[in-house]
Design a protein around this motif. Structure first.
Motif, mmCIF file in Angstrom:
data_model
loop_
_atom_site.group_PDB
_atom_site.id
_atom_site.type_symbol
_atom_site.label_atom_id
_atom_site.label_comp_id
_atom_site.label_asym_id
_atom_site.label_seq_id
_atom_site.Cartn_x
_atom_site.Cartn_y
_atom_site.Cartn_z
ATOM 1 N N PHE A 51 9.789 1.299 -37.585
ATOM 2 C CA PHE A 51 9.438 0.263 -37.180
ATOM 3 C C PHE A 51 10.437 -0.847 -37.604
ATOM 4 C CE2 PHE A 51 7.033 -3.904 -36.405
ATOM 5 C CZ PHE A 51 6.443 -3.635 -35.319
ATOM 6 N N GLN A 52 11.124 -1.587 -36.571
ATOM 7 C CA GLN A 52 12.018 -2.297 -37.102
ATOM 8 C C GLN A 52 11.767 -3.836 -37.969
ATOM 9 O OE1 GLN A 52 16.155 -2.916 -35.104
ATOM 10 N NE2 GLN A 52 15.628 -4.564 -34.413
ATOM 11 N N ILE A 53 12.266 -3.840 -39.184
ATOM 12 C CA ILE A 53 12.274 -5.055 -39.955
ATOM 13 C C ILE A 53 13.100 -6.272 -39.669
ATOM 14 C CG2 ILE A 53 11.375 -6.127 -42.002
ATOM 15 C CD1 ILE A 53 9.473 -4.079 -41.039
ATOM 16 N N VAL A 54 13.161 -7.204 -39.342
ATOM 17 C CA VAL A 54 14.226 -8.173 -39.513
ATOM 18 C C VAL A 54 14.280 -9.260 -40.435
ATOM 19 C CG1 VAL A 54 15.355 -10.006 -37.778
ATOM 20 C CG2 VAL A 54 14.121 -8.191 -36.693
ATOM 21 N N ALA A 55 15.490 -9.248 -41.182
ATOM 22 C CA ALA A 55 15.332 -10.174 -42.407
ATOM 23 C C ALA A 55 16.351 -11.135 -42.316
ATOM 24 C CB ALA A 55 15.433 -8.826 -43.675
ATOM 25 N N ASP A 56 16.050 -12.260 -42.401
ATOM 26 C CA ASP A 56 16.836 -13.462 -42.476
ATOM 27 C C ASP A 56 17.307 -13.925 -43.786
ATOM 28 O OD1 ASP A 56 17.887 -15.767 -42.313
ATOM 29 O OD2 ASP A 56 16.756 -16.622 -40.894
ATOM 30 N N PRO A 57 18.466 -13.652 -44.288
ATOM 31 C CA PRO A 57 18.827 -14.131 -45.460
ATOM 32 C C PRO A 57 18.508 -15.539 -45.976
ATOM 33 C CG PRO A 57 20.913 -13.662 -44.095
ATOM 34 C CD PRO A 57 19.752 -13.377 -43.423
ATOM 35 N N ASN A 58 18.370 -16.491 -45.095
ATOM 36 C CA ASN A 58 17.849 -17.726 -45.471
ATOM 37 C C ASN A 58 16.614 -17.648 -45.959
ATOM 38 O OD1 ASN A 58 20.217 -18.860 -44.407
ATOM 39 N ND2 ASN A 58 19.577 -18.804 -42.657
ATOM 40 N N ILE A 59 15.454 -16.572 -45.709
ATOM 41 C CA ILE A 59 14.261 -16.580 -46.138
ATOM 42 C C ILE A 59 14.107 -15.673 -47.174
ATOM 43 C CG2 ILE A 59 11.965 -15.976 -45.204
ATOM 44 C CD1 ILE A 59 12.764 -16.683 -42.385
ATOM 45 N N ILE A 60 14.712 -14.481 -47.010
ATOM 46 C CA ILE A 60 14.701 -13.401 -47.973
ATOM 47 C C ILE A 60 15.947 -13.383 -49.018
ATOM 48 C CG2 ILE A 60 14.447 -10.805 -48.207
ATOM 49 C CD1 ILE A 60 12.047 -11.743 -46.543
ATOM 50 N N ASN A 61 15.618 -13.472 -50.150
ATOM 51 C CA ASN A 61 16.578 -13.366 -51.437
ATOM 52 C C ASN A 61 17.489 -12.232 -51.223
ATOM 53 O OD1 ASN A 61 17.478 -12.132 -53.759
ATOM 54 N ND2 ASN A 61 16.590 -14.098 -54.649
ATOM 55 N N GLU A 62 18.830 -12.630 -51.322
ATOM 56 C CA GLU A 62 19.998 -11.428 -50.772
ATOM 57 C C GLU A 62 19.932 -10.397 -51.908
ATOM 58 O OE1 GLU A 62 24.075 -12.437 -48.877
ATOM 59 O OE2 GLU A 62 22.902 -14.188 -49.381
ATOM 60 N N GLU A 63 19.622 -10.844 -52.972
ATOM 61 C CA GLU A 63 19.652 -9.857 -54.191
ATOM 62 C C GLU A 63 18.356 -8.698 -53.854
ATOM 63 O OE1 GLU A 63 21.842 -9.061 -56.576
ATOM 64 O OE2 GLU A 63 22.803 -10.681 -55.337
ATOM 65 N N LEU A 64 17.475 -9.185 -53.183
ATOM 66 C CA LEU A 64 16.401 -8.291 -52.976
ATOM 67 C C LEU A 64 16.713 -7.340 -51.759
ATOM 68 C CD1 LEU A 64 13.394 -8.360 -54.268
ATOM 69 C CD2 LEU A 64 12.776 -9.492 -52.162
ATOM 70 N N LEU A 65 17.504 -8.003 -50.759
ATOM 71 C CA LEU A 65 17.708 -7.229 -49.676
ATOM 72 C C LEU A 65 18.847 -6.015 -49.993
ATOM 73 C CD1 LEU A 65 18.579 -9.577 -46.557
ATOM 74 C CD2 LEU A 65 17.189 -7.519 -46.763
ATOM 75 N N LYS A 66 19.788 -6.540 -51.032
ATOM 76 C CA LYS A 66 20.586 -5.354 -51.647
ATOM 77 C C LYS A 66 19.995 -4.046 -51.883
ATOM 78 C CE LYS A 66 24.847 -7.979 -52.814
ATOM 79 N NZ LYS A 66 24.992 -8.790 -53.970
ATOM 80 N N ARG A 67 18.515 -4.383 -52.508
ATOM 81 C CA ARG A 67 17.835 -3.076 -52.939
ATOM 82 C C ARG A 67 17.251 -2.247 -52.215
ATOM 83 N NH1 ARG A 67 14.161 -6.092 -57.165
ATOM 84 N NH2 ARG A 67 13.420 -3.968 -57.535
ATOM 85 N N ALA A 68 17.322 -2.957 -50.688
ATOM 86 C CA ALA A 68 16.556 -2.155 -49.508
ATOM 87 C C ALA A 68 17.438 -1.118 -48.956
ATOM 88 C CB ALA A 68 16.189 -3.219 -48.622
ATOM 89 N N THR A 69 17.696 -0.182 -49.983
ATOM 90 C CA THR A 69 18.628 0.732 -49.464
ATOM 91 C C THR A 69 17.617 2.073 -48.913
ATOM 92 O OG1 THR A 69 18.759 1.766 -51.590
ATOM 93 C CG2 THR A 69 20.464 0.447 -51.188
ATOM 94 N N THR A 70 18.621 2.976 -48.202
ATOM 95 C CA THR A 70 17.792 4.164 -47.904
ATOM 96 C C THR A 70 17.203 5.190 -49.001
ATOM 97 O OG1 THR A 70 19.687 4.542 -46.081
ATOM 98 C CG2 THR A 70 18.339 6.559 -46.820
ATOM 99 N N GLY A 71 15.930 5.014 -48.729
ATOM 100 C CA GLY A 71 15.031 5.802 -49.625
ATOM 101 C C GLY A 71 13.830 4.815 -50.348
ATOM 102 N N ALA A 72 14.452 3.725 -50.605
ATOM 103 C CA ALA A 72 13.682 2.543 -51.364
ATOM 104 C C ALA A 72 12.168 2.392 -50.479
ATOM 105 C CB ALA A 72 14.419 1.271 -51.387
ATOM 106 N N CYS A 73 11.238 2.109 -51.442
ATOM 107 C CA CYS A 73 9.998 1.921 -50.788
ATOM 108 C C CYS A 73 9.949 0.149 -50.782
ATOM 109 C CB CYS A 73 8.908 2.521 -51.890
ATOM 110 S SG CYS A 73 7.377 2.582 -50.887
ATOM 111 N N LEU A 74 9.411 -0.428 -49.793
ATOM 112 C CA LEU A 74 9.149 -1.688 -49.649
ATOM 113 C C LEU A 74 7.662 -2.154 -49.111
ATOM 114 C CD1 LEU A 74 12.310 -2.629 -47.629
ATOM 115 C CD2 LEU A 74 11.995 -2.333 -49.984
ATOM 116 N N LYS A 75 7.228 -3.241 -49.651
ATOM 117 C CA LYS A 75 6.103 -3.944 -49.124
ATOM 118 C C LYS A 75 6.368 -5.009 -48.465
ATOM 119 C CE LYS A 75 1.830 -6.049 -50.528
ATOM 120 N NZ LYS A 75 0.809 -5.990 -51.773
ATOM 121 N N ILE A 76 6.280 -5.263 -47.135
ATOM 122 C CA ILE A 76 7.008 -6.468 -46.310
ATOM 123 C C ILE A 76 5.690 -7.015 -45.733
ATOM 124 C CG2 ILE A 76 8.404 -7.146 -44.495
ATOM 125 C CD1 ILE A 76 9.550 -4.100 -45.139
#
Ligand code: ATP
Ligand code: MN
Length: 483
Positions: A51-76
């Protein structure tokens, strides 16, 4: 709100969620970013589709987005909206992202690139996170469910037969011993042999190679039963079709003769394959493409004529070819393949056991459809098979499938006490130890029949995978018992 109040991706794909706030949880497959936005392909195991998640850096903290690498587990959390891009109907505009588990990209062994099946076998603890293994195990589940559904709908009872037994059911293969004796200094008899009277069960025991004998006992009271459990064979055959631990489905039916048995087996196989076709469309389409790519890598004369989905439909829609062992031997003996010595084991005499190359020749080259072979010579079959009037053959049946060879082995059982004990004596099977088995023939005996289906061979056929190690979660084979 409960932690796991989430929507599964499968549900998002099947129902209209546009405009709704949802929580998704899953693992990052890939992330693409540009200046304005990041796209995360999330998979939660419920479907082959990400499923495609669209993350806008104005809304989602950039440091957090950096951690969303292949294999990471997320709650969105966020809102489902109609997708702007091609490739998907809907996407999720992320409002909050929580990293449940990081996956250090320097160390995480699974990358978005294609890994070989051999490599993935070495990291079997992670391979469930790939498209291929997600698909295989969802299909495996559907097949297991279909097995229970089929038999339940037909009024069969599921019997759990023992895993530890004192009998090597049929001499079907080498067994794994079960013991609590001290292997360094076991208690000995006077003649130097091991004194199993001092063992846990006060006798020699092993892991079961088949639930059939106990299944027969149950069928002599409940009439229609089946088992579906693990079986163990310490055969040192390092093939793509043998495991040391595999699951077997063994129906056993009172009042069935050999032909009833064949009819049931054919109907059952078609039912479960059709169940997968109807309930695993996305996964099978993916596996169909995967198999086609694998076929294309082969030499032209080794490619199979039908694709995976075509093959499955073909099996469901066509009658299996039924013939006797004797007829099969004639076909094999007179085949050009045999005359040109293309078989490793040439077929010369009636009575030889069929090798898998012979089985596959019959199915793939000669008949080009599944084959039910019946009435084998008694010398190459188990003691409990019903003796035919010719004095030479027994009412056995093997079902042979394209690409697999033997998928089912079964028979009508010998219900006549005298014939059975006579055969056991000829084959040096101790009749006193098997008193309980023979009791079913002493009291209220009746014609009955059954068969064993190797579950992984079925999963192999339906998924189009090439190696049985890739259709069971954690395969046990010679030298391999990790995970
Ligand atoms: P094969 O000749 O292929 O080794 P078998 O004749 O020993 O099989 P049976 O004793 O008839 O097999 O067992 C019933 C079914 O169990 C087989 O038709 C097959 O589908 C499956 N089976 C047997 N041995 C194995 C194994 N080592 N690994 C996985 N499945 C197996
Ligand atoms: Mn067999």
């Amino acid at each position: 709100m409960a932690f796991n109040k989430r929507v599964k991706i499968k549900e998002l794909l099947e129902k209209d969620y546009i405009g709704q706030e949802v929580t998704l949880m899953g693992w990052v497959r890939t992330k693409r970013s540009n200046k304005n936005v990041s796209f995360i392909a999330l998979n939660d195991g419920s479907s082959i589709t990400n499923f495609q998640i669209v993350a806008d850096p104005n809304i989602i903290n950039e440091e957090l987005l950096k951690r969303a690498t292949t294999g990471a587990c997320l709650k969105i959390k966020g809102k489902i909206v109609a997708s702007q891009g091609a490739g998907q109907q809907a996407e999720l505009n992320a409002e909050t992202i929580e990293v449940l588990g990081d996956a250090d990209p320097e160390k995480y062994p699974l990358q978005p690139k294609k890994h070989s099946l051999e490599f993935l076998r070495e990291i079997a603890h992670l391979r469930m996170r790939t498209n291929t293994f997600g698909a295989v195990f969802r299909v495996r589940h559907a097949l297991a469910f279909a097995v229970h559904k089929y038999f339940n709908d037909k009024g069969f009872f599921y019997i759990h037969t023992p895993i530890i037994t004192a009998s090597d059911a049929e001499g079907a293969g080498e067994t794994f011993k079960v013991t609590t004796l001290d292997l360094k200094k076991p208690p000995l008899n006077e003649d130097g042999s091991i004194n199993f009277k001092e063992d846990f069960f006060e006798r020699e025991t092993n892991l079961t190679v088949s639930g059939q004998l106990e299944g027969e006992l149950a069928a002599m009271g409940l009439a229609d039963i089946y088992t579906f459990g693990p079986t163990f064979r310490a055969e040192n055959s390092n093939t793509a079709r043998h495991l040391a631990e595999f699951w077997m489905i063994e129906p056993e039916m009172a009042f069935y003769d050999a032909e009833d048995n064949q009819n049931l087996a054919e109907d059952f196989l078609k039912y479960v394959i059709n169940y997968a076709l109807e309930n695993c469309k996305d996964d099978l389409e993916f596996l169909d493409k995967r198999a086609a790519e694998e076929e294309n890598a082969k030499k032209a004369d080794q490619r199979s004529e039908l694709g995976l989905l075509e093959r499955l439909r073909f099996v469901v829609e066509n009658e299996f070819q039924r013939l006797t062992y004797t007829e099969a031997i004639d076909i094999l003996k007179n085949s050009n393949h045999n005359k040109k010595k293309k078989f490793q084991y040439l077929v010369e005499n009636w009575g030889v056991d069929l090798q898998s190359e012979h089985e596959r020749y019959l199915v793939e080259k000669h008949f080009k459809k599944p084959v039910i072979l019946t009435d084998y010579p008694k010398e190459i079959k188990a003691f409990y098979m019903r003796q035919n009037d010719d004095g030479k053959t027994v009412a056995a049946m093997d079902i042979l499938f394209p690409g697999i060879g033997e998928i089912v082995g079964g028979s009508q059982r010998e219900e006549r006490l005298e014939k059975l004990t006579q055969r056991m004596e000829e084959m040096h099977i101790p009749t006193e130890e098997m008193w309980w088995y023979l009791d079913t023939r002493r009291f209220g005996s009746t014609p009955h029949a059954g068969f064993g289906l190797g579950f992984e061979r079925l999963v192999l056929f339906v998924t189009g995978m090439g190696n049985i190690r890739d259709v069971i979660a954690f395969p046990r084979t010679p030298g391999h018992a990790e995970f």
